[in-house]
Design an enzyme around this catalytic site. Structure first.
Site, PDB file in Angstrom:
ATOM      1  N   GLN A 101       0.847  -1.196   0.000  1.00  0.00           N
ATOM      2  CA  GLN A 101       0.000   0.000   0.000  1.00  0.00           C
ATOM      3  C   GLN A 101       0.884   1.249   0.000  1.00  0.00           C
ATOM      4  OE1 GLN A 101      -2.249   1.725   3.310  1.00  0.00           O
ATOM      5  NE2 GLN A 101      -4.099   1.546   2.043  1.00  0.00           N
ATOM      6  N   TYR A 182      -5.709  10.946   3.869  1.00  0.00           N
ATOM      7  CA  TYR A 182      -4.323  11.244   3.493  1.00  0.00           C
ATOM      8  C   TYR A 182      -4.293  11.968   2.129  1.00  0.00           C
ATOM      9  CZ  TYR A 182      -3.608   8.455   7.571  1.00  0.00           C
ATOM     10  OH  TYR A 182      -3.675   8.000   8.862  1.00  0.00           O
ATOM     11  N   GLY A 312      -9.420  -6.059   8.978  1.00  0.00           N
ATOM     12  CA  GLY A 312      -8.271  -5.415   9.587  1.00  0.00           C
ATOM     13  C   GLY A 312      -7.975  -5.974  10.960  1.00  0.00           C
TER      14      GLY A 312
HETATM   15  C1  LIG Z   1      -3.926  -0.803  13.638  1.00  0.00           C
HETATM   16  C2  LIG Z   1      -4.577  -0.345  12.359  1.00  0.00           C
HETATM   17  C3  LIG Z   1      -3.804   0.309  11.423  1.00  0.00           C
HETATM   18  C4  LIG Z   1      -4.370   0.715  10.201  1.00  0.00           C
HETATM   19  N1  LIG Z   1      -3.568   1.274   9.240  1.00  0.00           N
HETATM   20  C5  LIG Z   1      -4.064   1.487   7.991  1.00  0.00           C
HETATM   21  C6  LIG Z   1      -3.198   1.837   6.905  1.00  0.00           C
HETATM   22  O1  LIG Z   1      -1.969   1.948   7.030  1.00  0.00           O
HETATM   23  N2  LIG Z   1      -3.769   2.003   5.686  1.00  0.00           N
HETATM   24  C7  LIG Z   1      -5.129   1.871   5.489  1.00  0.00           C
HETATM   25  O2  LIG Z   1      -5.609   2.027   4.375  1.00  0.00           O
HETATM   26  N3  LIG Z   1      -5.951   1.537   6.494  1.00  0.00           N
HETATM   27  C8  LIG Z   1      -5.455   1.307   7.722  1.00  0.00           C
HETATM   28  N4  LIG Z   1      -6.285   0.858   8.714  1.00  0.00           N
HETATM   29  C9  LIG Z   1      -7.715   0.625   8.399  1.00  0.00           C
HETATM   30  C10 LIG Z   1      -7.935  -0.832   7.951  1.00  0.00           C
HETATM   31  O3  LIG Z   1      -7.313  -1.068   6.709  1.00  0.00           O
HETATM   32  C11 LIG Z   1      -9.437  -1.144   7.816  1.00  0.00           C
HETATM   33  O4  LIG Z   1      -9.981  -0.362   6.777  1.00  0.00           O
HETATM   34  C12 LIG Z   1     -10.185  -0.862   9.095  1.00  0.00           C
HETATM   35  O5  LIG Z   1      -9.492  -1.409  10.206  1.00  0.00           O
HETATM   36  C13 LIG Z   1     -11.601  -1.439   9.062  1.00  0.00           C
HETATM   37  O6  LIG Z   1     -11.590  -2.831   8.970  1.00  0.00           O
HETATM   38  P1  LIG Z   1     -11.854  -3.756  10.267  1.00  0.00           P
HETATM   39  O7  LIG Z   1     -13.131  -3.269  10.865  1.00  0.00           O
HETATM   40  O8  LIG Z   1     -11.942  -5.134   9.702  1.00  0.00           O
HETATM   41  O9  LIG Z   1     -10.677  -3.585  11.177  1.00  0.00           O
HETATM   42  C14 LIG Z   1      -5.747   0.476   9.952  1.00  0.00           C
HETATM   43  C15 LIG Z   1      -6.520  -0.165  10.926  1.00  0.00           C
HETATM   44  C16 LIG Z   1      -5.955  -0.599  12.102  1.00  0.00           C
HETATM   45  C17 LIG Z   1      -6.806  -1.347  13.096  1.00  0.00           C
END
Ligand SMILES: Cc1cc2nc3c(=O)[nH]c(=O)nc-3n(C[C@H](O)[C@H](O)[C@H](O)COP(=O)(O)O)c2cc1C
Length: 357
Positions: A101, A182, A312
């Site tokens: 990414q 971003y 995530g």
């Molecule tokens: C610890 C953490 C770090 C994350 N860092 C990023 C990132 O670097 N880039 C991004 O697009 N989304 C990031 N996200 C968002 C996740 O990609 C995802 O969209 C979000 O957690 C929702 O999915 P979930 O409910 O299954 O966790 C992050 C989420 C978490 C929990």
């Protein structure tokens, strides 16, 4: 209720075949050094999660000025590329697939992360509410410097070079991070893009930065190795748009026929059915994400509303998430206190089913 076995059918993203439709969402984990070089824990962490059909890496900055957080990794120096080679080799050795990414934080940064302590850049000089987590503690975000029109081709070239570097490092492809407030989302959103040149104004102009960046990345490594993540209406990082449905349908109409590997749409608490709105406009694999469960992901894919599902937080705590889904096994809960801390704790110490902690 639909059958979860549908998540275990193969699917292609561009030229890359995936063994299942369970995608590990990109997650910043801050286990790199101050030069943006991933530590030796990073290959272990990703290899543990290689049973995902696809891993999307944490956000990686394409140029030093794209850095927004402590201990995040880059993809522009030889040392960074060498370290990523170890990661992709470890994932491939276990039969996994991994995209990088590419993330430029834009105004969500702090001078202490910038080369020469420079002011972070953005489409317009609009200061975000909130604070940056730096080595010196929490610091209020500064007012960013608006990019000159003539600087934009250089930023886009940085993304294209990062895409080339990703392929050189063994990644199967790249994802443009155009979500979460971003730099690309700062261009897309009317609240942060007050420009009067060809990159600002009406939706067809606000999408131009993202479209040109995707075109440059596609020219560098092939459109079928380039995906994009968007998050319509996500308010994170103080971002807002006056008419997100218009912005995102305009964007996806413009990129829908480019032959991209996938469109990844993360939804966070909006009542609008963006999957229903956007999937028909995109020719390519559609990945849905944001708060999904085994059950809701199965429903989305079974109904043809998504081709694959991204998870995530569940992947943080369950390295063998696909196997747990397959068996309907219990899921471990992630510890958010160790999401971004240095070291192995909360990173590579979550056990698989049947493994001692
Ligand atoms: C610890 C953490 C770090 C994350 N860092 C990023 C990132 O670097 N880039 C991004 O697009 N989304 C990031 N996200 C968002 C996740 O990609 C995802 O969209 C979000 O957690 C929702 O999915 P979930 O409910 O299954 O966790 C992050 C989420 C978490 C929990």
């Amino acid at each position: 209720m639909s059958d979860t076995r549908i998540l275990f059918t193969p699917v292609n993203i561009g030229r890359t075949p995936l063994a299942n439709r369970i995608v590990m969402a990109p997650m910043t984990r801050s286990r790199s050094d101050d030069a943006g070089v991933p530590s030796d824990l990073v290959p272990v962490y990703y290899a543990q999660r290689a049973s995902a059909g696809l891993i999307i890496s944490e956000g990686i900055f394409p140029v030093s000025a794209g850095k927004g957080y402590v201990r995040t990794p880059g993809l522009h120096s030889d040392a960074q590329i060498a370290a990523w080679k170890k990661v992709t080799a470890a994932v491939h050795a276990r039969g996994g697939r991994i995209f990088a990414q590419i993330m430029h934080a834009g105004r969500i940064s702090d001078p202490s992360f910038q080369p020469g302590n420079a002011t972070p850049v953005a489409p317009s000089a609009v200061r975000p509410k909130g604070e940056s987590y730096t080595d010196a503690g929490m610091k209020p975000y500064v007012t960013p410097r608006a990019l000159e029109t003539a600087e934009i081709p250089g930023i886009i070239a940085g993304y294209a070079q990062a895409a080339r570097n990703a392929i050189a490092a063994g990644f199967d492809g790249v994802e443009l991070h155009a979500a979460s407030g971003y730099l690309p989302m700062q261009f897309l959103s009317s609240g942060t893009n007050l420009r009067t040149d060809r990159y600002g104004g009406a939706a067809e102009h606000r999408i131009r930065f993202v479209v040109e960046t995707l075109e440059a990345m596609a020219a560098a490594v092939g459109a079928d190795r380039v995906g994009i993540k968007i998050s319509p209406e996500m308010a994170f990082n103080d971002i807002s748009d006056a008419n997100p449905q218009e912005t995102y349908t305009t964007l996806v109409r413009a990129i829908g026929g480019m032959g991209l590997a996938y469109l990844h749409v993360g939804l966070f608490g909006t009542p609008v059915d963006y999957h229903g709105l956007l999937k028909p406009l995109f020719k390519g694999t559609y990945i849905a994400g944001g708060g999904l469960t085994r059950e809701s992901a199965t429903e989305l894919v079974a109904a043809g509303r998504a081709d694959a599902a991204a998870f995530g937080a569940l992947f943080v705590a369950n390295p063998d998430l696909p196997e747990r889904f397959r068996r309907g096994a219990a899921l471990a809960a992630p510890d958010s206190g160790t999401f971004y801390t240095p070291g192995p704790k909360g990173y590579i110490d979550y056990p698989e089913l049947g493994q001692a902690a």
